[in-house]
Design an enzyme around this catalytic site. Structure first.
Site, PDB file in Angstrom:
ATOM      1  N   ASP A   1     -27.754 -42.431 -19.447  1.00 26.23           N
ATOM      2  CA  ASP A   1     -27.583 -44.241 -19.618  1.00 26.23           C
ATOM      3  C   ASP A   1     -27.962 -44.250 -20.922  1.00 26.23           C
ATOM      4  O   ASP A   1     -28.555 -43.269 -21.629  1.00 26.23           O
ATOM      5  CB  ASP A   1     -28.748 -44.883 -18.583  1.00 26.23           C
ATOM      6  CG  ASP A   1     -30.040 -44.401 -18.868  1.00 26.23           C
ATOM      7  OD1 ASP A   1     -30.376 -43.224 -18.824  1.00 26.23           O
ATOM      8  OD2 ASP A   1     -31.010 -45.468 -18.802  1.00 26.23           O
TER       9      ASP A   1
ATOM     10  N   HIS B   1     -23.216 -36.576 -15.518  1.00 29.15           N
ATOM     11  CA  HIS B   1     -23.619 -37.780 -15.321  1.00 29.15           C
ATOM     12  C   HIS B   1     -24.038 -38.335 -16.756  1.00 29.15           C
ATOM     13  O   HIS B   1     -25.155 -38.662 -17.041  1.00 29.15           O
ATOM     14  CB  HIS B   1     -24.545 -38.145 -14.117  1.00 29.15           C
ATOM     15  CG  HIS B   1     -24.789 -39.696 -14.057  1.00 29.15           C
ATOM     16  ND1 HIS B   1     -23.828 -40.348 -13.026  1.00 29.15           N
ATOM     17  CD2 HIS B   1     -25.520 -40.306 -14.519  1.00 29.15           C
ATOM     18  CE1 HIS B   1     -24.133 -41.602 -13.126  1.00 29.15           C
ATOM     19  NE2 HIS B   1     -25.393 -41.767 -13.620  1.00 29.15           N
TER      20      HIS B   1
ATOM     21  N   ASP C   1     -21.519 -30.103  -9.381  1.00 26.76           N
ATOM     22  CA  ASP C   1     -20.953 -30.668 -10.785  1.00 26.76           C
ATOM     23  C   ASP C   1     -20.022 -31.699 -10.820  1.00 26.76           C
ATOM     24  O   ASP C   1     -18.921 -31.586 -10.903  1.00 26.76           O
ATOM     25  CB  ASP C   1     -20.521 -29.306 -11.635  1.00 26.76           C
ATOM     26  CG  ASP C   1     -20.147 -29.735 -13.113  1.00 26.76           C
ATOM     27  OD1 ASP C   1     -20.641 -30.633 -13.704  1.00 26.76           O
ATOM     28  OD2 ASP C   1     -19.585 -28.750 -13.741  1.00 26.76           O
TER      29      ASP C   1
ATOM     30  N   GLU D   1     -27.134 -35.461 -14.125  1.00 28.24           N
ATOM     31  CA  GLU D   1     -27.690 -36.129 -15.285  1.00 28.24           C
ATOM     32  C   GLU D   1     -28.089 -35.197 -16.289  1.00 28.24           C
ATOM     33  O   GLU D   1     -28.591 -33.977 -16.162  1.00 28.24           O
ATOM     34  CB  GLU D   1     -28.257 -37.471 -15.060  1.00 28.24           C
ATOM     35  CG  GLU D   1     -28.427 -38.361 -16.196  1.00 28.24           C
ATOM     36  CD  GLU D   1     -29.003 -39.883 -15.958  1.00 28.24           C
ATOM     37  OE1 GLU D   1     -29.141 -40.201 -14.665  1.00 28.24           O
ATOM     38  OE2 GLU D   1     -29.105 -40.443 -16.702  1.00 28.24           O
TER      39      GLU D   1
HETATM   40  O1  G3I Z   1     -44.354 -36.806  -7.985  1.00 28.07           O
HETATM   41  C1  G3I Z   1     -43.785 -36.632  -6.507  1.00 28.07           C
HETATM   42  C2  G3I Z   1     -44.433 -35.538  -5.899  1.00 28.07           C
HETATM   43  O2  G3I Z   1     -45.622 -35.713  -5.633  1.00 28.07           O
HETATM   44  C3  G3I Z   1     -43.598 -35.104  -4.737  1.00 28.07           C
HETATM   45  O3  G3I Z   1     -44.010 -34.050  -4.107  1.00 28.07           O
HETATM   46  C4  G3I Z   1     -42.178 -34.997  -5.047  1.00 28.07           C
HETATM   47  C5  G3I Z   1     -41.118 -34.856  -3.679  1.00 28.07           C
HETATM   48  O4  G3I Z   1     -40.078 -35.766  -3.649  1.00 28.07           O
HETATM   49  O5  G3I Z   1     -41.688 -36.043  -5.723  1.00 28.07           O
HETATM   50  C6  G3I Z   1     -42.553 -36.320  -6.919  1.00 28.07           C
HETATM   51  O6  G3I Z   1     -41.527 -37.495  -7.616  1.00 28.07           O
HETATM   52  C7  G3I Z   1     -40.513 -37.176  -8.042  1.00 28.07           C
HETATM   53  C8  G3I Z   1     -40.633 -37.805  -9.362  1.00 28.07           C
HETATM   54  O7  G3I Z   1     -39.310 -38.016 -10.065  1.00 28.07           O
HETATM   55  C9  G3I Z   1     -41.482 -37.486 -10.147  1.00 28.07           C
HETATM   56  O8  G3I Z   1     -41.330 -35.886 -10.653  1.00 28.07           O
HETATM   57  C10 G3I Z   1     -39.456 -38.023  -7.146  1.00 28.07           C
HETATM   58  O9  G3I Z   1     -39.174 -37.148  -6.014  1.00 28.07           O
HETATM   59  C11 G3I Z   1     -38.211 -37.997  -8.183  1.00 28.07           C
HETATM   60  O10 G3I Z   1     -37.179 -38.722  -7.281  1.00 28.07           O
HETATM   61  C12 G3I Z   1     -38.296 -38.867  -9.388  1.00 28.07           C
HETATM   62  O11 G3I Z   1     -37.136 -38.695 -10.095  1.00 28.07           O
HETATM   63  C13 G3I Z   1     -37.066 -39.203 -11.337  1.00 28.07           C
HETATM   64  C14 G3I Z   1     -35.821 -40.255 -11.270  1.00 28.07           C
HETATM   65  O12 G3I Z   1     -35.827 -40.884 -12.426  1.00 28.07           O
HETATM   66  C15 G3I Z   1     -36.019 -41.375 -10.366  1.00 28.07           C
HETATM   67  O13 G3I Z   1     -37.242 -42.075 -10.402  1.00 28.07           O
HETATM   68  C16 G3I Z   1     -36.747 -38.347 -12.408  1.00 28.07           C
HETATM   69  O14 G3I Z   1     -38.172 -37.464 -12.609  1.00 28.07           O
HETATM   70  C17 G3I Z   1     -36.584 -39.040 -13.783  1.00 28.07           C
HETATM   71  O15 G3I Z   1     -36.021 -37.787 -14.452  1.00 28.07           O
HETATM   72  C18 G3I Z   1     -35.402 -39.928 -13.422  1.00 28.07           C
HETATM   73  O16 G3I Z   1     -35.387 -40.655 -14.859  1.00 28.07           O
HETATM   74  C19 G3I Z   1     -33.974 -41.389 -14.880  1.00 28.07           C
HETATM   75  C20 G3I Z   1     -34.460 -42.493 -15.400  1.00 28.07           C
HETATM   76  O17 G3I Z   1     -34.889 -43.283 -14.402  1.00 28.07           O
HETATM   77  C21 G3I Z   1     -33.419 -43.377 -16.072  1.00 28.07           C
HETATM   78  N1  G3I Z   1     -32.717 -42.780 -16.947  1.00 28.07           N
HETATM   79  C22 G3I Z   1     -32.069 -41.485 -16.547  1.00 28.07           C
HETATM   80  C23 G3I Z   1     -33.290 -40.309 -15.955  1.00 28.07           C
HETATM   81  C24 G3I Z   1     -32.777 -39.232 -15.317  1.00 28.07           C
HETATM   82  O18 G3I Z   1     -32.031 -39.354 -14.215  1.00 28.07           O
HETATM   83  O1  9MR Z   2     -26.391 -44.367 -14.263  1.00 29.22           O
HETATM   84  C1  9MR Z   2     -27.684 -44.266 -13.562  1.00 29.22           C
HETATM   85  C2  9MR Z   2     -28.457 -43.255 -14.169  1.00 29.22           C
HETATM   86  O2  9MR Z   2     -28.728 -42.966 -15.596  1.00 29.22           O
HETATM   87  C3  9MR Z   2     -29.680 -43.150 -13.624  1.00 29.22           C
HETATM   88  O3  9MR Z   2     -30.633 -42.156 -13.514  1.00 29.22           O
HETATM   89  C4  9MR Z   2     -29.730 -43.627 -11.884  1.00 29.22           C
HETATM   90  C5  9MR Z   2     -31.060 -43.622 -11.285  1.00 29.22           C
HETATM   91  O4  9MR Z   2     -31.695 -44.728 -11.709  1.00 29.22           O
HETATM   92  O5  9MR Z   2     -28.881 -44.566 -11.593  1.00 29.22           O
HETATM   93  C6  9MR Z   2     -27.723 -44.731 -12.345  1.00 29.22           C
HETATM   94  O6  9MR Z   2     -26.898 -45.659 -11.854  1.00 29.22           O
HETATM   95  C7  9MR Z   2     -26.451 -45.937 -10.610  1.00 29.22           C
HETATM   96  C8  9MR Z   2     -27.135 -46.847  -9.892  1.00 29.22           C
HETATM   97  O7  9MR Z   2     -28.546 -46.468  -9.890  1.00 29.22           O
HETATM   98  C9  9MR Z   2     -26.500 -47.318  -8.743  1.00 29.22           C
HETATM   99  N1  9MR Z   2     -25.114 -47.478  -8.745  1.00 29.22           N
HETATM  100  C10 9MR Z   2     -24.374 -46.454  -9.430  1.00 29.22           C
HETATM  101  C11 9MR Z   2     -25.023 -46.150 -10.931  1.00 29.22           C
HETATM  102  C12 9MR Z   2     -24.161 -44.905 -11.461  1.00 29.22           C
HETATM  103  O8  9MR Z   2     -22.909 -45.600 -12.306  1.00 29.22           O
END
Ligand code: G3I
Ligand code: 9MR
Ligand code: ZN
Length: 534
Positions: free
Chosen positions: A148, A462, A507, A516
């Protein structure tokens, strides 16, 4: 059934193992160019591997050290090709670093540096302060966070911290040009690249309070096909948070130290900004973690614990200035309970620990230093122990196969290399290398998790620029999130039910919870690979 290897290669003087899924027997090492068998051996006996969900055996060809390009054959199957050489990782290393240039926002990416992956200047408008919409501020520059186009202070700081640490500990890896527009033969390109993000981070500091805005994003994610310059929604500076402010102080204090000999004025500016952020933290000892407002749907990076970010800030400010007040603050924080060896976007305590352990200029409390060091060694020992029982020789446990598992993988390798740095124990270095082998293809899916590198790399990340441009190949040098047992997106849910943890990856461009890419998944990979560039 497959034969998984590091698809880039193996350094000639380290162990060399191919991991075979659901097969065993007599294997051949074949010279690619001559088509000749140069070495043969027996695989180990198959054993079940629960992370990978297959039975595995090893083909060990460590004794073969002749440089060349090879593949492994077993029962009529072929592995990907790989090199054996003194320096197999120079190109992938440069590719991982160049990815940051390709993540740049706010400027045109030119063909000379970006190759096929050019784009126009994007996101150049002023941002609106969400909590006071009459305020509009310059917001341009920095790196896009991920697939994103949001820009988030904490994750940006983690990425810069890894790169600066890579430069600090492995400067020899950065003598060659990347190249990028700023390349001048005086300042290493990695520092030019980090400065691009640091200049943006300055804009995230609220000039009124000294606190740091948590993020700068649109309210919604744009569609997956939108290229950077076509994403024209309003950008908002979201609330100041303690976690963002702590990370900012930490990375700015670090930058001051590293840029001092190249550009004292810039270094001074970094330190001033760090001090100001620290004052904000002192004035706000007790603040709630950041939450997205109801009408904002982009990444939250929520984190209720800010002790670790404060600890990092204090540790870095002390290492850079030697001032007692920062030391006292660090000692107070060190007594509290929070993770001290984590390097994620949420748990940043590891950077504080590292800053204290690497502080050679000023006096440190020896008891604390030894206990932090033995804690680090203990972490490394655990990783070594776990890796020894894992079919693919890595330390990830079932609970580590989460969103961004490849970051956990590279963070582990980073800690192993730090343990090696302090102890000189070769087994830590070797174990870090096994982690890199997994990233670059020696995994149950036989895939290189770095776009553009290896025979069988990720092709459909992604990542909006990769999806939306007219180029077939994805933007190269990007590290995909990797297997995620949580199956946190619809595509994974539909296709990966019941798979073993390390197979929970597909993939496909719709799989944002596994496929992503982010700057802070690339950055620890740069750190790890840079260790192996001599
Ligand atoms: O900290 C807990 C841990 O205690 C637990 O045991 C474990 C089991 O599920 O989860 C841990 O939390 C995780 C958290 O990240 C911290 O690592 C969640 O499961 C996991 O879903 C969460 O994922 C994050 C995700 O956003 C959703 O919030 C990713 O680390 C993070 O990299 C990702 O970031 C996104 C941004 O929001 C938007 N831009 C893209 C980016 C990458 O996808
Ligand atoms: O594209 C978004 C990605 O960068 C984020 O990590 C992710 C989780 O926050 O969300 C993606 O966006 C999706 C949205 O959450 C749900 N609808 C589809 C979007 C992807 O195009
Ligand atoms: Zn942009």
């Amino acid at each position: 059934r497959n034969i998984a290897v590091n698809q880039i290669g193996y350094p000639k003087n380290f162990g060399k193992i191919a991991v075979i899924a659901n097969d065993s027997g007599i294997f051949h090492l074949v010279d690619d160019r001559l088509g000749e068998i140069v070495h043969e051996g027996n695989t180990t006996n198959p054993v079940e591997d629960h992370m990978a969900g297959v039975s595995i055996s090893h083909a060990d060809f460590s004794s073969w050290t002749t440089p060349g390009i090879y593949h492994i054959e077993l029962n009529g199957r072929k592995s990907a090709s790989f090199t054996i050489s003194e320096q197999p990782y120079e190109q992938v290393h440069r590719g991982l670093l160049r990815a940051f240039y390709l993540f740049r926002c706010g400027m045109e990416l030119e063909e000379e540096y970006a190759g096929k992956w050019t784009h126009q200047a994007c996101h150049t408008q002023e941002g609106i302060v969400y909590d006071d919409p009459s305020r509009r501020l310059d917001s341009s520059g920095g790196w896009h966070d991920a697939g994103d186009y949001g820009k988030y202070s904490g994750p940006g700081a983690k990425a810069v911290a890894d790169l600066l640490l890579a430069y600090e500990l492995h400067p020899q890896a950065f003598y060659q040009a990347t190249p990028i527009p700023e390349t001048d033969g005086k300042i290493p390109d990695i520092l030019h690249e980090c400065r691009y993000e640091l200049e943006w981070l300055f804009k995230m500091q609220d000039k009124q309070s000294g606190g740091v805005f948590h993020k700068l994003t649109t309210k919604y994610f744009p569609a997956l096909t939108i290229i950077p310059e076509k994403d024209r929604d309003d950008l908002y500076f979201l609330a100041v948070s303690a976690t963002a402010t702590g990370c900012f102080a930490g990375v700015m204090a670090m930058a001051c130290r590293i840029y001092k000999s190249f550009d004292p004025e810039f270094a001074h500016h970094c330190l001033q900004a760090a001090r100001r952020a620290w004052s904000w933290l002192e004035e706000h000892p007790d603040v709630r973690g950041f939450r997205n407002p109801m009408d904002v749907y982009t990444g939250e990076y929520g984190d209720d614990l800010d002790l670790d970010e404060r600890y990092w800030a204090a540790g870095e400010l002390y290492r850079t200035t030697g001032e007692v007040a920062y030391h006292t603050a660090f000692l107070d924080l060190a007594r509290k309970a929070f993770p001290k060896y984590e390097l994620g976007w949420a748990d940043m305590g590891g950077y504080g620990t590292i800053a204290y352990l690497l502080n050679d200029n000023f006096e440190v409390e020896q008891d604390l230093r030894s206990s932090l060091l033995s804690g680090l060694i203990n972490e490394a020992d655990q990783s070594v122990r776990r890796s020894a029982t894992d079919g693919y020789l890595i330390s990830l446990a079932k609970t580590d196969y989460i969103w961004g598992s490849n970051m956990l993988l590279m963070n582990r390798a980073t800690l192993l290399l730090l343990a090696y740095h302090f102890s000189g124990q070769k087994e830590y270095e070797a174990c870090a290398l096994e982690h890199m082998h997994y990233l670059l293809g020696r995994n149950v899916l036989d895939i290189s998790y770095v776009t553009g590198y290896g025979d069988r790399p990720v092709m459909h990340p992604h990542h909006r620029p990769s999806v939306g441009d007219q180029v077939d190949d994805p933007v190269p040098g990007l590290v995909a999130g990797g297997p995620n047992h949580g199956l946190n997106d619809d595509y994974m849910m539909e296709h990966l039910q019941g798979k073993a943890p390390a197979q929970c990856y597909i993939d496909h461009q719709d799989s944002f919870a596994g496929n992503e890419v982010t700057i802070y998944w690339n950055s620890p990979a740069v750190f790890v690979v840079s260790h192996f560039i001599k």
